[in-house]
Design a protein around this motif. Structure first.
Motif, PDB file in Angstrom:
ATOM      1  N   PRO A   1      25.300 138.649  69.087  1.00  9.93           N
ATOM      2  CA  PRO A   1      24.769 137.899  70.227  1.00  9.93           C
ATOM      3  C   PRO A   1      25.481 136.719  70.700  1.00  9.93           C
ATOM      4  N   LEU A   2      25.637 136.779  72.103  1.00 12.70           N
ATOM      5  CA  LEU A   2      25.924 135.349  72.885  1.00 12.70           C
ATOM      6  C   LEU A   2      24.575 134.930  73.173  1.00 12.70           C
ATOM      7  N   PRO A   3      23.815 133.989  72.537  1.00 15.47           N
ATOM      8  CA  PRO A   3      22.408 133.715  72.639  1.00 15.47           C
ATOM      9  C   PRO A   3      22.066 132.749  73.987  1.00 15.47           C
ATOM     10  N   TYR A   4      23.115 132.301  74.506  1.00 12.23           N
ATOM     11  CA  TYR A   4      22.756 131.540  75.860  1.00 12.23           C
ATOM     12  C   TYR A   4      23.779 131.991  76.863  1.00 12.23           C
ATOM     13  N   SER A   5      23.363 132.379  78.225  1.00 14.32           N
ATOM     14  CA  SER A   5      24.063 132.929  79.078  1.00 14.32           C
ATOM     15  C   SER A   5      25.394 132.390  79.592  1.00 14.32           C
ATOM     16  N   VAL A   6      25.496 131.126  79.397  1.00 12.70           N
ATOM     17  CA  VAL A   6      26.661 130.406  79.636  1.00 12.70           C
ATOM     18  C   VAL A   6      27.873 130.700  78.788  1.00 12.70           C
ATOM     19  N   MET A   7      27.450 131.323  77.719  1.00  9.73           N
ATOM     20  CA  MET A   7      28.735 131.735  76.852  1.00  9.73           C
ATOM     21  C   MET A   7      29.111 132.975  77.354  1.00  9.73           C
ATOM     22  N   ALA A   8      28.666 133.723  77.959  1.00  5.10           N
ATOM     23  CA  ALA A   8      29.107 135.257  78.286  1.00  5.10           C
ATOM     24  C   ALA A   8      30.203 135.386  79.126  1.00  5.10           C
ATOM     25  N   GLN A   9      31.062 134.324  79.552  1.00  7.06           N
ATOM     26  CA  GLN A   9      32.142 134.467  80.346  1.00  7.06           C
ATOM     27  C   GLN A   9      33.072 135.347  80.013  1.00  7.06           C
ATOM     28  N   GLY A  10      33.504 135.626  78.656  1.00  2.29           N
ATOM     29  CA  GLY A  10      34.506 136.447  78.294  1.00  2.29           C
ATOM     30  C   GLY A  10      34.192 137.834  77.570  1.00  2.29           C
ATOM     31  N   ALA A  11      32.808 138.052  77.869  1.00  3.38           N
ATOM     32  CA  ALA A  11      32.368 139.461  77.156  1.00  3.38           C
ATOM     33  C   ALA A  11      33.013 140.517  77.776  1.00  3.38           C
ATOM     34  N   ALA A  12      33.417 140.431  78.874  1.00  3.22           N
ATOM     35  CA  ALA A  12      34.133 141.694  79.565  1.00  3.22           C
ATOM     36  C   ALA A  12      35.305 142.095  79.447  1.00  3.22           C
ATOM     37  N   LEU A  13      35.941 141.318  78.598  1.00  4.68           N
ATOM     38  CA  LEU A  13      37.449 141.347  78.323  1.00  4.68           C
ATOM     39  C   LEU A  13      37.899 142.446  77.377  1.00  4.68           C
ATOM     40  N   ASP A  14      38.649 143.253  77.942  1.00  7.97           N
ATOM     41  CA  ASP A  14      39.293 144.476  77.196  1.00  7.97           C
ATOM     42  C   ASP A  14      38.099 145.282  76.289  1.00  7.97           C
ATOM     43  N   VAL A  15      37.160 145.852  77.339  1.00  9.92           N
ATOM     44  CA  VAL A  15      36.129 146.640  76.454  1.00  9.92           C
ATOM     45  C   VAL A  15      36.157 148.125  76.617  1.00  9.92           C
ATOM     46  N   GLN A  16      35.850 148.851  75.649  1.00  6.74           N
ATOM     47  CA  GLN A  16      35.683 150.467  75.573  1.00  6.74           C
ATOM     48  C   GLN A  16      34.665 150.687  76.444  1.00  6.74           C
ATOM     49  N   ARG A  17      33.324 150.145  76.393  1.00  2.32           N
ATOM     50  CA  ARG A  17      32.324 150.546  77.538  1.00  2.32           C
ATOM     51  C   ARG A  17      31.227 149.271  77.239  1.00  2.32           C
ATOM     52  N   VAL A  18      30.247 149.459  78.334  1.00  5.17           N
ATOM     53  CA  VAL A  18      29.064 148.448  78.296  1.00  5.17           C
ATOM     54  C   VAL A  18      28.093 149.391  78.249  1.00  5.17           C
ATOM     55  N   GLU A  19      26.876 148.959  77.727  1.00  8.69           N
ATOM     56  CA  GLU A  19      25.559 149.688  77.553  1.00  8.69           C
ATOM     57  C   GLU A  19      24.434 148.566  77.958  1.00  8.69           C
ATOM     58  N   VAL A  20      23.772 148.958  79.213  1.00  7.04           N
ATOM     59  CA  VAL A  20      22.829 147.889  79.813  1.00  7.04           C
ATOM     60  C   VAL A  20      21.325 148.689  79.169  1.00  7.04           C
TER      61      VAL A  20
ATOM     62  N   ALA B   1      19.039 144.168  77.417  1.00  6.37           N
ATOM     63  CA  ALA B   1      20.048 143.662  76.796  1.00  6.37           C
ATOM     64  C   ALA B   1      21.313 144.449  77.326  1.00  6.37           C
ATOM     65  N   ILE B   2      22.415 143.755  77.425  1.00  7.66           N
ATOM     66  CA  ILE B   2      23.799 144.007  77.801  1.00  7.66           C
ATOM     67  C   ILE B   2      24.605 143.881  76.713  1.00  7.66           C
ATOM     68  N   ASN B   3      25.043 145.050  75.896  1.00  6.51           N
ATOM     69  CA  ASN B   3      26.223 145.293  74.992  1.00  6.51           C
ATOM     70  C   ASN B   3      27.310 145.597  75.284  1.00  6.51           C
ATOM     71  N   TYR B   4      28.403 145.097  75.215  1.00  5.37           N
ATOM     72  CA  TYR B   4      29.776 145.135  75.282  1.00  5.37           C
ATOM     73  C   TYR B   4      30.346 145.798  74.035  1.00  5.37           C
ATOM     74  N   ILE B   5      30.880 147.015  74.143  1.00  4.07           N
ATOM     75  CA  ILE B   5      31.610 146.914  72.899  1.00  4.07           C
ATOM     76  C   ILE B   5      32.962 147.292  73.300  1.00  4.07           C
ATOM     77  N   ALA B   6      33.833 146.273  72.262  1.00  4.81           N
ATOM     78  CA  ALA B   6      35.161 146.087  72.587  1.00  4.81           C
ATOM     79  C   ALA B   6      36.076 147.138  72.317  1.00  4.81           C
ATOM     80  N   ALA B   7      37.082 147.323  72.941  1.00  7.61           N
ATOM     81  CA  ALA B   7      38.078 148.189  72.629  1.00  7.61           C
ATOM     82  C   ALA B   7      38.873 147.846  71.223  1.00  7.61           C
ATOM     83  N   LYS B   8      38.726 148.897  70.485  1.00 10.02           N
ATOM     84  CA  LYS B   8      38.942 148.518  68.965  1.00 10.02           C
ATOM     85  C   LYS B   8      40.518 148.817  68.567  1.00 10.02           C
ATOM     86  N   PRO B   9      40.858 147.917  67.464  1.00  5.18           N
ATOM     87  CA  PRO B   9      42.291 148.375  66.886  1.00  5.18           C
ATOM     88  C   PRO B   9      42.449 149.626  66.577  1.00  5.18           C
TER      89      PRO B   9
END
Length: 775
Positions: free
Chosen positions: A136-155, A172-180
């Motif tokens: 979780p990014l429990p506060y919206s102001v933290m979410a600025q970098g959530a969309a960096l290098d993602v595999q997908r997003v689920e809303v 909930a907005i869940n970003y799935i980061a692109a994996k190693p």
């Protein structure tokens, strides 16, 4: 931090014990070959995937988004890149029912189906939660970098909390980061555009050892100022300066035990956007304010205090560790531990004037530690279950410093302080039971209890002007002489009428739950119905309070949601049609209202609306009528209404009955559409062209629906075109955003005592992009 770790030790002890037991068991059977994991619940290999079929993990298992009996929008990283969706705010281009609003001081406000919270206090948890890989990014102001290098997003739409993370009323907005990756891969993208804008990103991924893989990603965004002063030609503001980065490490300790480390952060040194002055809200406004000319009418025209350097100095980092242990193929333990810290330091012009009517400085920090532990398994072939617990410890320190030398305030500057110490304990469970071959029942429950301690006060700036005014009021109310030293706390107690720190606690528990039925009436044709209830925790405001009553908290809100929908794959799976109707019974909705202060006049205060509702429907169509041509269109209707006998003050200080009003910042209609065509133009290259459009109907930004705070309807159109190699290793394109150069705004602020100011969206922008991939 030590206190947080100690309070979470019971979860960590359970996790470590299970992992040690599992490691011993794996060692004893080191020469055995583990059975293969069951295949993902995606379409069978011999059956072509339908349009819009994206494998998601919203319910902690892999399955097609179109086979889940819930409202979920899933977008791949490739789709996000093609549509120019670089951050969470841009999801309005592709997710029906999702809305983004810029708050007065830049804090993002995310709303799903009318459930949102327009609040700038750092400790205000949002009703729409944002996650990266379920962290979780429990506060919206933290979410600025959530969309960096993602595999997908689920809303996920509607109340959440029975599967993972924190409670929420909106979604909930869940970003799935692109994996190693197990093989070496790399890539880079660059974009250049109007206002000297530049966005560059790159990633490198691959094996470090036979069992350790890594991935590093970085993004840099910069631009020149795009706003110009209405009174000082050549004076500009509104530049961008952001850097984001992430490092991922995945380690397979053995065939059952894996670790995933995520270290990420961002730095923001942008110049804040200035407001556009639209009108006076106070009869006490000084003459140079009341007689000012409005700056609204052109997106680039605004105004701000001369010879003042407005700035953003924000930064954030997070370290998260996910541990997975597979006891068997059907019994899995997951532990997610995260620590994150945000620092905020901004100075914003909030009045849109060339005089200092209201400038706001915001400084503070958030420290958050969370620990989740859950166990998931199967019972036979027809039951999937999960149980878990979650602990979160947050400490926030927030200061708000208004500067108002030319205003109706009887002081030139002050500082409000708010400190929150929050501990939240939760336990949750969820089960899916296939009672018949085509019928599945779902159910979930979550119990949460939060302990919140708060200390707050308003301080004189040291000049003694505010202290003298409040001391006079205290003397009159208390019946005895009050003296307040310059620079001291001036908030007057509601009982003694003497200045003192305001201290209070808000300790509340709740039980959220969900029940539903899914019926596959035919292959790839699903009907579903759900009933769910979710809660959002209470909150204290950070604001300039001369009386303690202004700092009283808004208690927790709840939403009881009814939803019925369908997901239909048609015409040989070339058309996907999804729809839903929903009704939300809203109780104690948290909102910024007004209170009339005896010293300062109308001021902001958090309040609860006892009863309200949202009734709506949405429809989404995805189709590929011919090879290479894709169409994605969505529409959402949201009918929000305040129920019962609810009264409050408008921003201009007028008391009125507000029953029957729609929620502020909640447009009735939201439409999204995207069309793209991609076809070969040679043996080496494909050409592509595309367009997207979004529409939002009119709304209002404040209780009372006064015309000064109207947010007009608007339509935005984007275009893109370019070429890419057949193997997609190279991609070149040109784009235009806001093709019609629409003048629009998403909010009208009344943060200060005297004026309203709107925040306009960007005018037409254009540019070129290039991308490269190696694998």
């Amino acid at each position: 931090m030590q206190k947080a770790v100690k309070q979470a030790s019971w979860m960590n002890t359970c996790a470590v014990t299970a992992l040690l037991l599992g490691a011993s068991s794996a060692s004893a059977r080191a020469e055995e070959t583990a059975p293969a994991a069951p295949p993902a619940a995606a379409p069978a290999a011999e059956e072509p995937a339908g349009v819009g079929d994206i494998v998601v993990t919203a319910r902690k298992k892999q399955e097609s988004s179109n086979s889940i009996g819930m409202s979920i929008n899933a977008l791949t990283g490739d789709t996000l890149a093609k549509q120019g969706i670089l951050n969470t705010a841009d999801l309005v281009k592709a997710v029906p029912g999702f809305n983004y609003t810029r708050s007065t001081y830049g804090t993002p406000v995310y709303t799903l189906r009318g459930v949102g919270f327009n609040e700038t206090t750092l400790a205000a948890a949002p009703p729409v939660s944002v996650y990266v890989d379920e962290v979780p990014l429990p506060y919206s102001v933290m979410a600025q970098g959530a969309a960096l290098d993602v595999q997908r997003v689920e809303v996920l739409k509607g109340p959440q909390g029975t599967l993972f993370g924190q409670n929420s009323t909106g979604g909930a907005i869940n970003y799935i980061a692109a994996k190693p990756t197990k093989t070496l891969q790399a890539g880079a993208d660059a974009s250049f555009g109007r206002f000297d804008s530049f966005t560059g990103s790159a990633f490198l991924s691959g094996p470090i050892t036979d069992t350790l893989r890594g991935r590093i990603a970085i993004r840099r965004e910069s631009s020149g100022p795009w706003q110009q002063s209405a009174t000082r030609p050549g004076d500009r503001t509104g530049g961008t300066d952001r850097t984001q980065g992430r490092i991922l490490l995945d380690w397979d300790a053995n065939d059952k035990l894996t670790f995933e480390l995520n270290a990420n952060g961002w730095i923001d040194r942008s110049t804040p956007q200035a407001g556009q002055y639209v009108g006076v809200i106070s009869t006490r406004a000084p003459a140079n304010v009341a007689g000012a000319a409005t700056t609204a009418g052109n997106a680039q025209s605004a105004d701000w205090d001369p010879n003042t350097r407005f700035y953003t100095h924000d930064n954030f980092y997070q370290i998260a560790l996910r541990t997975n242990y597979d006891f068997t193929d059907d019994l899995k333990l997951t532990s997610i531990t995260a620590y994150q810290k945000l620092h905020r330091d901004t100075l914003t012009d909030a009045d849109g004037l060339a005089v200092n009517n209201f400038t706001a400085g915001n400084k503070g920090y958030i420290k958050s530690f969370s620990q989740e532990l859950r166990l998931a398994g199967k019972y036979g072939d027809h039951v999937n279950w999960m149980v878990g617990g979650n602990y979160q410890n947050d400490a926030t320190y927030d200061t708000f410093s208004p500067q108002a030398s030319s205003s109706s305030f009887p002081f030139k500057a002050a500082t409000a302080m708010g400190h929150n110490q929050v501990n939240t304990y939760s336990a949750f469970a969820n089960v899916d039971w296939q009672v018949l071959p085509k019928v599945t029942l779902t159910g979930g429950v979550r119990y949460s209890y939060q302990f919140r301690d708060y200390v707050g006060c308003l301080f004189d700036s040291g000049a003694g002007d505010l202290a003298a005014v409040v001391a006079s009021a205290s003397t009159r109310l208390s019946g005895s002489t009050t003296t307040i030293a310059p620079g001291s706390c001036v908030t007057i107690s509601s009982t003694t009428y003497k200045p003192s720190y305001y201290q209070d606690s808000l300790n509340q528990g709740n039980v959220s739950w969900k029940a539903g039925v899914n019926w596959e009436v035919a292959p790839h044709k699903l009907l579903y119905a759900t009933i769910s209830k979710g809660y959002k925790n209470g909150v204290f405001i950070t604001t300039g309070a001369t009386f303690a009553a202004q700092l009283a908290p808004a208690t927790q809100e709840s939403v009881l949601a009814y939803e019925a929908g369908f997901k239909l794959s048609l015409l040989d799976r070339k058309v996907q049609l999804n729809g839903a109707a929903f009704y939300y019974d809203y109780r104690n909705k948290q909102i910024r209202g007004r209170v009339i202060d005896a010293v300062l006049g109308g001021l902001n205060r958090l309040i609860n609306i006892p009863k309200s509702r949202i009734a709506g429907a949405e429809l989404q169509l995805v189709t590929e009528p011919v090879k290479g041509l894709t169409i994605n269109a969505g529409a959402t209707y949201i009918g929000s209404k305040i129920l019962g006998d609810f009264s409050n003050f408008t921003p201009t200080g007028t008391a009125m009955l507000m029953s029957g009003e729609a929620f502020p910042l909640t447009p009735k209609w939201q439409l999204t559409g995207d069309i793209g065509y991609d076809r070969p133009i040679s043996q080496t290259f494909n050409g592509f062209i595309g367009a997207s459009a979004t529409y939002q109907s009119a709304t209002n930004s404040a209780l009372g629906a006064q015309s000064l705070f109207a947010v007009n309807a608007y339509t935005l159109v984007d275009l893109r075109a370019g070429v890419h190699t057949a193997d997609d290793k190279w991609r070149f394109s040109a784009f235009v955003h806001n093709l019609n150069n629409a003048y629009y705004w998403t909010n009208v602020s009344y943060a200060g005592p005297d004026v309203a100011a709107r925040f306009a969206g960007m005018p037409r922008t254009y540019g070129i992009t290039a991308g490269w991939r190696f694998q």
